[in-house]
Design a protein around this motif. Structure first.
Motif, short mmCIF file in Angstrom:
data_model
loop_
_atom_site.label_atom_id
_atom_site.label_comp_id
_atom_site.label_asym_id
_atom_site.label_seq_id
_atom_site.Cartn_x
_atom_site.Cartn_y
_atom_site.Cartn_z
N ALA A 4 45.77 -5.67 -56.21
CA ALA A 4 46.90 -5.01 -55.56
C ALA A 4 47.40 -5.91 -54.43
O ALA A 4 46.61 -6.58 -53.77
N PRO A 5 48.74 -5.95 -54.23
CA PRO A 5 49.22 -6.80 -53.14
C PRO A 5 48.71 -6.27 -51.81
O PRO A 5 48.53 -5.07 -51.64
N GLU A 6 48.48 -7.19 -50.90
CA GLU A 6 48.00 -6.80 -49.58
C GLU A 6 49.04 -5.97 -48.84
O GLU A 6 50.25 -6.14 -49.03
N LYS A 7 48.56 -5.11 -47.99
CA LYS A 7 49.47 -4.28 -47.19
C LYS A 7 49.84 -5.01 -45.90
O LYS A 7 49.11 -5.87 -45.41
N ILE A 8 51.00 -4.64 -45.36
CA ILE A 8 51.50 -5.25 -44.12
C ILE A 8 51.24 -4.29 -42.96
O ILE A 8 51.58 -3.10 -43.03
N ARG A 26 41.85 -10.66 -32.55
CA ARG A 26 40.70 -10.00 -33.19
C ARG A 26 40.92 -9.82 -34.69
O ARG A 26 39.99 -9.92 -35.48
N ILE A 27 42.16 -9.50 -35.08
CA ILE A 27 42.47 -9.34 -36.51
C ILE A 27 42.18 -10.65 -37.23
O ILE A 27 41.55 -10.67 -38.29
N ILE A 28 42.61 -11.76 -36.64
CA ILE A 28 42.36 -13.08 -37.24
C ILE A 28 40.85 -13.34 -37.32
O ILE A 28 40.34 -13.77 -38.35
N ALA A 29 40.14 -13.04 -36.23
CA ALA A 29 38.69 -13.31 -36.17
C ALA A 29 37.93 -12.48 -37.21
O ALA A 29 36.91 -12.94 -37.73
N HIS A 30 38.40 -11.28 -37.50
CA HIS A 30 37.67 -10.40 -38.42
C HIS A 30 38.06 -10.62 -39.88
O HIS A 30 37.60 -9.89 -40.75
N THR A 31 38.96 -11.57 -40.13
CA THR A 31 39.40 -11.83 -41.50
C THR A 31 38.58 -12.97 -42.08
O THR A 31 38.42 -14.01 -41.44
N ASP A 32 38.07 -12.75 -43.27
CA ASP A 32 37.31 -13.78 -43.96
C ASP A 32 38.35 -14.69 -44.63
O ASP A 32 38.83 -14.40 -45.73
N ALA A 33 38.71 -15.78 -43.95
CA ALA A 33 39.83 -16.60 -44.42
C ALA A 33 39.41 -18.04 -44.61
O ALA A 33 38.71 -18.62 -43.79
N ARG A 34 39.84 -18.63 -45.71
CA ARG A 34 39.63 -20.07 -45.93
C ARG A 34 40.91 -20.84 -45.69
O ARG A 34 40.90 -22.04 -45.49
N ASP A 36 45.45 -20.19 -44.45
CA ASP A 36 46.44 -19.28 -43.86
C ASP A 36 46.65 -18.03 -44.72
O ASP A 36 46.67 -16.91 -44.22
N ILE A 37 46.84 -18.27 -46.02
CA ILE A 37 47.26 -17.19 -46.92
C ILE A 37 46.25 -16.03 -46.99
O ILE A 37 46.60 -14.92 -47.35
N ASP A 38 45.00 -16.29 -46.61
CA ASP A 38 43.98 -15.24 -46.63
C ASP A 38 44.14 -14.25 -45.45
O ASP A 38 43.50 -13.20 -45.43
N HIS A 39 44.96 -14.62 -44.47
CA HIS A 39 45.13 -13.77 -43.30
C HIS A 39 46.09 -12.60 -43.58
O HIS A 39 46.85 -12.62 -44.54
N VAL A 40 46.01 -11.62 -42.71
CA VAL A 40 46.79 -10.40 -42.85
C VAL A 40 48.18 -10.60 -42.24
O VAL A 40 48.30 -11.15 -41.15
N ARG A 41 49.21 -10.14 -42.94
CA ARG A 41 50.56 -10.20 -42.36
C ARG A 41 50.74 -9.04 -41.39
O ARG A 41 50.55 -7.88 -41.75
N CYS A 42 51.10 -9.37 -40.17
CA CYS A 42 51.34 -8.35 -39.15
C CYS A 42 52.76 -8.49 -38.63
O CYS A 42 53.16 -9.59 -38.23
N ILE A 43 53.49 -7.38 -38.64
CA ILE A 43 54.78 -7.42 -37.96
C ILE A 43 54.60 -6.64 -36.66
O ILE A 43 54.03 -5.55 -36.63
N VAL A 44 55.04 -7.27 -35.60
CA VAL A 44 54.63 -6.84 -34.26
C VAL A 44 55.84 -6.64 -33.36
O VAL A 44 56.69 -7.53 -33.28
N ASP A 45 55.91 -5.49 -32.73
CA ASP A 45 56.92 -5.30 -31.68
C ASP A 45 56.18 -5.36 -30.34
O ASP A 45 55.63 -4.36 -29.88
N ALA A 224 40.86 -3.48 -34.98
CA ALA A 224 41.12 -4.75 -35.68
C ALA A 224 40.45 -4.78 -37.05
O ALA A 224 41.06 -5.15 -38.05
N ARG A 225 39.19 -4.35 -37.10
CA ARG A 225 38.47 -4.34 -38.38
C ARG A 225 39.14 -3.39 -39.37
O ARG A 225 39.26 -3.69 -40.56
N THR A 226 39.57 -2.22 -38.88
CA THR A 226 40.20 -1.24 -39.75
C THR A 226 41.53 -1.77 -40.29
O THR A 226 41.87 -1.56 -41.46
N ILE A 227 42.27 -2.48 -39.45
CA ILE A 227 43.54 -3.07 -39.88
C ILE A 227 43.29 -4.04 -41.04
O ILE A 227 43.99 -4.01 -42.05
N VAL A 228 42.27 -4.90 -40.90
CA VAL A 228 41.97 -5.87 -41.96
C VAL A 228 41.57 -5.12 -43.24
O VAL A 228 42.05 -5.45 -44.33
#
Lengths: 237, 237
Positions: A4-8, A26-34, A36-45, A224-228
């Motif tokens: 399934a495509p990742e959620k934003i 923290r979101i970046i730190a809690h992501t198991d990433a090798r 860029d593409i493994d990271h979560v897309r966040c749109i931020v205000d 942060a963990r829940t967001i990931v």
């Protein structure tokens, strides 16, 4: 097998702006990433212009931050966020305004934090809430704690003033031994009141980190963990 | 006297996500703020799913990141951004795609950086570009440098490989003395080539900071300062 495509993730930020940057880190730190593409897309205000929560909640007479936060939520939803979160404990007083403004799920950092305590340490019946006085005065942790049979305890009045001093010191960039020692004594104070664990419910306090000699969860870390997990589809609300 | 409302910054981010968080941190640091409200509102698309710039630019055959970045720019404009920026040196290869997609101004980090060098130190005629090989191979700094009569110089082949190692070390969290010493030797290498100053054109290298024994500007820092000035209306493009 198709994935399934990742959620934003949509982040209502700016309360204050440093707390938002801290959550993103923290979101970046809690992501198991090798890569860029493994990271979560966040749109931020990252909107520091939200009317003051302290003025509206404690001092009275201030503009209601609810409509502004509801507007931010609607715009993040329209932009394409699949779920939302609020990067500030105190601002959760306006959770209902945000929740009612959108159709997508809105994570509740305070509920997630108390839930994490109950899941990780069901023996904890008294939880020290390490936060600015606004969190105690608005009873933000009371209802979620009650639901899990947990009693929220706070630093005694004198220690609460010290805690506010520690938060201000950290905001000003002081994170040395004396600040850590002061925080350690405030933790001892809630321990003496019977707390079997503490919740770090303030971004600044999370920055000094360390071993408090007591079970602890950091609200920003839980969020942060829940967001990931939500983005990766490994958990659902 | 009435004050013009502050402008909202839109950030094309996620390339990588850490660089975006770093830029946001710098924007906060460069703002003269007494309270949350004094900070700049930033709307941020921290999108690590942008097609790989390295694949498209250097390895060949990768998907063109241009249309994705143009789409991000259009969405930030529609959301209410008054101006845009791109939180990555290498991604400025797609600056024209972004620029042509919107009506609002788009800051150009590379041009701003070279301009800052020319303004602060007009005597600098050879500028060492401290960056990943992708920046050299795509000639990103050549044209802006030429316009100011500056020659861009790069670490020699062997030192460039070391520089890439330093960047990878910092990405992995190593920022100790040996990494700093290695970077110092690479700076010496561009000095020996006649560089009278260096541009830090890579977020990771900006993290270790320090005194390089030579005039230096940090591209991310120049961008962050310009964003604050643009938002506050103290400068215009």
């Amino acid at each position: 097998m198709t994935t399934a495509p990742e959620k934003i993730a949509g982040i209502l930020g700016g309360m204050g702006p440093e707390a938002t940057v801290d959550l993103m880190r923290r979101i970046i730190a809690h992501t198991d990433a090798r890569d860029d593409i493994d990271h979560v897309r966040c749109i931020v205000d990252n909107n520091p212009k939200v009317p003051s929560r302290i003025k509206a909640l404690l001092e009275g007479g201030g503009e209601d931050p609810g409509p502004c936060m509801a507007d931010m939520a609607r715009k993040l939803e329209a932009w394409g966020a699949d779920f939302l979160c609020i990067a500030c404990n105190t601002a959760h007083n306006y959770y209902p305004s945000v929740r009612n403004a959108v159709r997508i799920p809105v994570l509740h950092m305070v509920e997630l934090t108390v839930q994490a305590v109950a899941r990780q340490r069901p023996d904890v019946k008294k939880l020290g809430i390490m936060a600015s006085p606004a969190v105690r005065l608005t009873h933000l942790y009371e209802e979620p704690c009650r639901r899990f049979g947990i009693q929220a305890v706070y630093a005694s009045p004198m220690q609460e003033q010290r805690l506010l001093g520690v938060i201000k010191d950290i905001k000003a960039g002081h994170t040395g031994d004396s600040v850590r020692a002061a925080f350690g004594e405030i933790v001892s104070d809630v321990k003496e009141q019977g707390a079997q664990g503490i919740a770090i419910a303030c971004t600044e306090l999370g920055i000094i980190g360390g071993d408090y000699g007591i079970f602890s969860v950091d609200a920003a870390d839980v969020l942060a963990r829940t967001i990931v997990e939500m983005a990766k589809g490994t958990t659902a609300l």
